[in-house]
Design a protein around this motif. Structure first.
Motif, PDB file in Angstrom:
ATOM      1  N   TYR A  84       0.142 -12.331   7.871  1.00 41.77           N
ATOM      2  CA  TYR A  84       0.377 -11.610   6.838  1.00 41.77           C
ATOM      3  C   TYR A  84      -0.350 -10.136   6.676  1.00 41.77           C
ATOM      4  N   LYS A  85      -0.103  -9.313   5.433  1.00 37.29           N
ATOM      5  CA  LYS A  85      -1.010  -8.412   5.411  1.00 37.29           C
ATOM      6  C   LYS A  85      -0.859  -7.816   3.989  1.00 37.29           C
ATOM      7  N   LEU A  86      -1.845  -7.712   3.210  1.00 40.76           N
ATOM      8  CA  LEU A  86      -2.121  -7.247   1.868  1.00 40.76           C
ATOM      9  C   LEU A  86      -1.652  -5.751   1.644  1.00 40.76           C
ATOM     10  N   PHE A  87      -1.099  -5.505   0.349  1.00 42.18           N
ATOM     11  CA  PHE A  87      -0.971  -3.977  -0.001  1.00 42.18           C
ATOM     12  C   PHE A  87      -0.853  -4.060  -1.289  1.00 42.18           C
ATOM     13  N   ARG A  88      -0.648  -3.007  -1.847  1.00 45.58           N
ATOM     14  CA  ARG A  88      -0.342  -2.694  -3.190  1.00 45.58           C
ATOM     15  C   ARG A  88       0.736  -2.024  -3.549  1.00 45.58           C
ATOM     16  N   TYR A  89       1.666  -2.462  -4.395  1.00 45.46           N
ATOM     17  CA  TYR A  89       2.924  -1.964  -4.775  1.00 45.46           C
ATOM     18  C   TYR A  89       3.268  -2.060  -6.023  1.00 45.46           C
ATOM     19  N   PRO A  90       4.035  -1.477  -7.083  1.00 47.32           N
ATOM     20  CA  PRO A  90       4.293  -0.236  -6.739  1.00 47.32           C
ATOM     21  C   PRO A  90       3.031   0.870  -7.313  1.00 47.32           C
ATOM     22  N   THR A  91       2.113   0.452  -7.898  1.00 41.99           N
ATOM     23  CA  THR A  91       0.750   1.252  -8.333  1.00 41.99           C
ATOM     24  C   THR A  91      -0.408   0.358  -7.476  1.00 41.99           C
ATOM     25  N   ASP A  92      -1.495   1.184  -7.655  1.00 34.87           N
ATOM     26  CA  ASP A  92      -2.801   0.486  -6.930  1.00 34.87           C
ATOM     27  C   ASP A  92      -3.229  -0.644  -7.644  1.00 34.87           C
ATOM     28  N   GLY A  93      -2.637  -1.047  -8.951  1.00 32.98           N
ATOM     29  CA  GLY A  93      -3.065  -1.974  -9.548  1.00 32.98           C
ATOM     30  C   GLY A  93      -2.180  -3.462  -9.567  1.00 32.98           C
ATOM     31  N   ASP A  94      -1.251  -3.112  -8.334  1.00 35.99           N
ATOM     32  CA  ASP A  94      -0.280  -4.435  -8.090  1.00 35.99           C
ATOM     33  C   ASP A  94      -0.280  -4.924  -6.897  1.00 35.99           C
ATOM     34  N   PRO A  95      -1.343  -6.002  -6.671  1.00 35.19           N
ATOM     35  CA  PRO A  95      -1.487  -6.429  -5.307  1.00 35.19           C
ATOM     36  C   PRO A  95      -0.395  -7.214  -4.696  1.00 35.19           C
ATOM     37  N   CYS A  96      -0.048  -7.009  -3.557  1.00 32.19           N
ATOM     38  CA  CYS A  96       1.234  -7.543  -2.790  1.00 32.19           C
ATOM     39  C   CYS A  96       1.108  -8.279  -1.614  1.00 32.19           C
ATOM     40  N   ILE A  97       1.710  -9.256  -1.124  1.00 29.05           N
ATOM     41  CA  ILE A  97       1.352  -9.726   0.222  1.00 29.05           C
ATOM     42  C   ILE A  97       2.922  -9.603   0.789  1.00 29.05           C
ATOM     43  N   LEU A  98       2.755  -9.114   2.280  1.00 30.68           N
ATOM     44  CA  LEU A  98       3.603  -9.106   3.169  1.00 30.68           C
ATOM     45  C   LEU A  98       3.585 -10.311   4.128  1.00 30.68           C
ATOM     46  N   LEU A  99       4.549 -10.987   4.393  1.00 33.04           N
ATOM     47  CA  LEU A  99       4.610 -12.168   5.395  1.00 33.04           C
ATOM     48  C   LEU A  99       5.558 -11.808   6.528  1.00 33.04           C
TER      49      LEU A  99
END
Ligand code: FES
Length: 176
Positions: A84-99
């Motif tokens: 997985y990879k962590l990123f932020r979207y759509p703003t820097d205050g929105d943590p997301c995870i890509l699997l």
């Protein structure tokens, strides 16, 4: 010509009335001008505020559209199958995870648990997304709740792969 009794009486009444209710016509017109100026001032202020609000809304709409635009978050080669990879979207205050669930199978979610917003993480062995706060479990392919207190799924993002790059976007928005 001498005034008769009635004229003298009405003259005295008029003088008395003016004495009891003193209204100077100069003052009255000054007060009317002041009220009118106040009205103009308030109207102009309201107009300026209305214009500023409209401009602010327009800027915010443009910013929101830009911030929800598709974003490249990784190269395919960066994320191994099962990783997985962590990123932020759509703003820097929105943590997301890509699997990466398979060679060409990807999924992405907002990392906030749908129960009380603790960040979920990917359990690579179980193949599920887990919330450590109250043992919530989510399906890694679509984010639906499998166990624990969450009743609602994770917020999923749209994932597109183009030319070896992984793009995410708002599922309600346009694709890349
Ligand atoms: S915050 Fe995730 S299960 Fe409660």
């Amino acid at each position: 010509m001498p005034l008769d009794h009635n004229e003298r009486q009405s003259g005295r009444d008029g003088a008395r009335w003016r004495q009891d209710f003193p209204i100077q016509s100069g003052e009255a017109s000054y007060a009317a001008r002041r009220e009118f100026t106040k009205f103009l001032g308030l109207t102009s202020t309201a107009f300026v505020f209305g214009t500023l609000i409209a401009a602010g809304r327009s800027i915010w709409k443009r910013w929101a559209a830009a911030s929800h635009a598709p974003r490249a978050v990784a190269r395919v080669a960066e994320v191994d199958v099962g990783a997985y990879k962590l990123f932020r979207y759509p703003t820097d205050g929105d943590p997301c995870i890509l699997l990466r669930l398979g060679p060409s199978a990807f999924a992405a979610f907002n990392q906030n648990c749908s129960h009380l917003a603790c960040p979920v993480h990917f359990d690579t062995e179980a193949g599920h997304l887990l919330c450590p706060c109250h043992a919530g479990v989510f399906d890694a392919s679509d984010g639906r709740p499998l166990a624990g207190p969450p009743r609602r799924g994770l917020d999923a993002l749209r994932v597109d792969v183009r030319n070896g790059t992984i793009w995410v976007s708002d599922p309600g928005g346009a694709s890349t």
